[in-house]
Design an enzyme around this catalytic site. Structure first.
Site, PDB file in Angstrom:
ATOM      1  N   HIS A   1       0.800  -1.233   0.000  1.00 29.12           N
ATOM      2  CA  HIS A   1       0.000   0.000   0.000  1.00 29.12           C
ATOM      3  C   HIS A   1       0.833   1.284   0.000  1.00 29.12           C
ATOM      4  CE1 HIS A   1       0.790  -1.050   4.205  1.00 29.12           C
ATOM      5  NE2 HIS A   1       0.778   0.256   4.449  1.00 29.12           N
TER       6      HIS A   1
ATOM      7  N   CYS B   1     -12.160  11.796   7.614  1.00 30.38           N
ATOM      8  CA  CYS B   1     -13.269  11.256   6.813  1.00 30.38           C
ATOM      9  C   CYS B   1     -13.673   9.859   7.285  1.00 30.38           C
ATOM     10  CB  CYS B   1     -12.884  11.214   5.342  1.00 30.38           C
ATOM     11  SG  CYS B   1     -14.158  10.492   4.280  1.00 30.38           S
TER      12      CYS B   1
ATOM     13  N   CYS C   1       2.143   5.956   3.346  1.00 30.26           N
ATOM     14  CA  CYS C   1       1.703   5.377   4.626  1.00 30.26           C
ATOM     15  C   CYS C   1       2.666   5.733   5.749  1.00 30.26           C
ATOM     16  CB  CYS C   1       1.533   3.870   4.522  1.00 30.26           C
ATOM     17  SG  CYS C   1       0.848   3.127   6.037  1.00 30.26           S
TER      18      CYS C   1
ATOM     19  N   ARG D   1      13.091   0.290   5.570  1.00 33.47           N
ATOM     20  CA  ARG D   1      12.128  -0.075   4.545  1.00 33.47           C
ATOM     21  C   ARG D   1      12.817  -0.852   3.431  1.00 33.47           C
ATOM     22  NH1 ARG D   1       8.440   0.726   7.427  1.00 33.47           N
ATOM     23  NH2 ARG D   1       6.477   1.799   6.992  1.00 33.47           N
TER      24      ARG D   1
END
Length: 361
Positions: free
Chosen positions: A63, A107, A162, A356
């Site tokens: 993602h 949201c 992210c 990462r």
């Protein structure tokens, strides 16, 4: 027509992931199909594989992605094939009670693609965080595509989708770090180091990195940590107090998601200080705190959803900081890998060997 591409699938709880053929349909109304260029291996993907998010297997993982829009569906405006984008897992609807109150970063009805991506036999896939980008191509809601400067390397740019955004926003947005503040960050993986970078950029006078891995603490210095504390050999609460004139930090960011580290964050803050939880806990974890301490210490205990970010505002801003040399996104990229190396990347991440791993397609 539908596209057949390779993607990384988690078929069952705890089972090794596999690279399989994925069917990506043509974009329908309000949707976009994106050719993925790079996607970071985030701890949330491992949570999905371990069943720590939900049990809607099989999952299409990935993602933290950057790529190029391949095609768009009916009714899509402001986005066209060829646009260079970072994918966001929050796409404000503009209609829920939070959006209508002017708080789209909260949201409650974020948009995702309506059509499912599937395996070749028609089995629907659950895309991680509504994205599913460990694949050569993915289908998302057009609102999940945030256009950015094409000068940014996809290996670095995708990470703001992210982990970097979550950590940076936990300090800058949720924690509202100010010039002259003292900040402690517990957990110095990708998210924690992004929080350190945000505190440094904001002008915090002291940025204390806390972890049990000396290698991660050394990395934290490269993102702006002024002090480091190894919590495996030192009481982190007392160490943070000693580094802040005995008071505790104005802001403590908990980037682990464990009860013991949250308790450390709670007691390591100054009176009227703020704790921000951005580490993702598993559903079974619980905390217990004396209510008189919650009351008597004042301040704020907050949770940070995606760094309380507005992707259309914050992603381009972080990319601008990166391109101007003020946000060292490249330092987050420990290695670049292929799709069939994701399982090995999970092992490296679990052992703290990388900030990462980034899949490059």
């Amino acid at each position: 027509m539908s596209r057949l591409v390779r993607g990384v699938v988690a078929r069952g709880k705890g089972a090794p992931v596999s690279v399989e053929t994925i069917v990506v349909p043509d974009p329908g109304p309000g949707e976009a199909r994106v050719k993925v260029q790079a996607c970071g291996v985030c701890h949330t993907d491992l949570h999905y594989r371990e069943g720590g998010i939900n049990d809607e297997f099989p999952f299409l993982l990935g993602h933290e992605a950057a790529g190029v829009v391949e095609s768009v569906g009916e009714g899509v405006s402001g986005l066209a094939p060829g646009d260079y984008v970072v994918l966001a897992w929050r796409a404000p609807c503009g209609e829920c009670r939070s959006c209508l109150r002017g708080r789209p970063w909260y949201c409650f009805d974020s948009r995702n693609a309506v059509q499912p991506m599937t395996l070749e036999d028609g089995t629907p896939l659950s895309p991680a965080l509504g994205i599913g980008a460990f694949a050569e191509m993915t289908l998302v809601a057009a609102g999940q595509c945030v256009k950015i400067d094409p000068a940014a390397r996809p290996e670095a740019a995708g990470l703001i989708g992210c982990g970097v955004m979550a950590g940076f926003g936990a300090a800058a947005n949720t924690g509202n770090v100010q010039r002259g503040d003292s900040v402690a960050v517990i957990g110095c993986g990708g998210v924690g180091n992004a929080a350190i970078a945000a505190a440094h950029l904001a002008g915090a006078r002291k940025v204390i990195a806390v972890d049990i891995d000396d290698r991660k603490l050394e990395w934290a210095k490269g993102f702006g940590a002024t002090d480091t504390v190894n919590a495996g050999s030192t009481d982190p609460v007392e160490a943070i107090k000693a580094l802040t004139e005995g008071n505790g930090a104005d802001l403590v960011v908990e980037a682990v998601g464990r009860p013991e580290t949250y308790e450390q964050a709670f007691y390591a803050r100054d009176l009227a200080g703020t704790v921000v939880l951005v580490g993702v806990p598993t559903p079974d974890l619980k905390i217990e705190l004396p209510l008189i301490e919650v009351f008597g210490r004042g301040g704020s205990l907050k949770s940070s959803w995606y760094g309380d970010c507005l992707p259309t505002r914050d992603f381009p801003m972080l990319i601008d900081l990166y391109l101007r040399g003020r946000l060292p996104l490249d330092k987050f990229v420990s290695e670049t890998i292929k799709l069939d190396e994701v399982e090995a990347a999970f092992t490296k991440m679990h052992h703290g060997e990388v900030l990462r791993s980034v899949v490059v397609l």
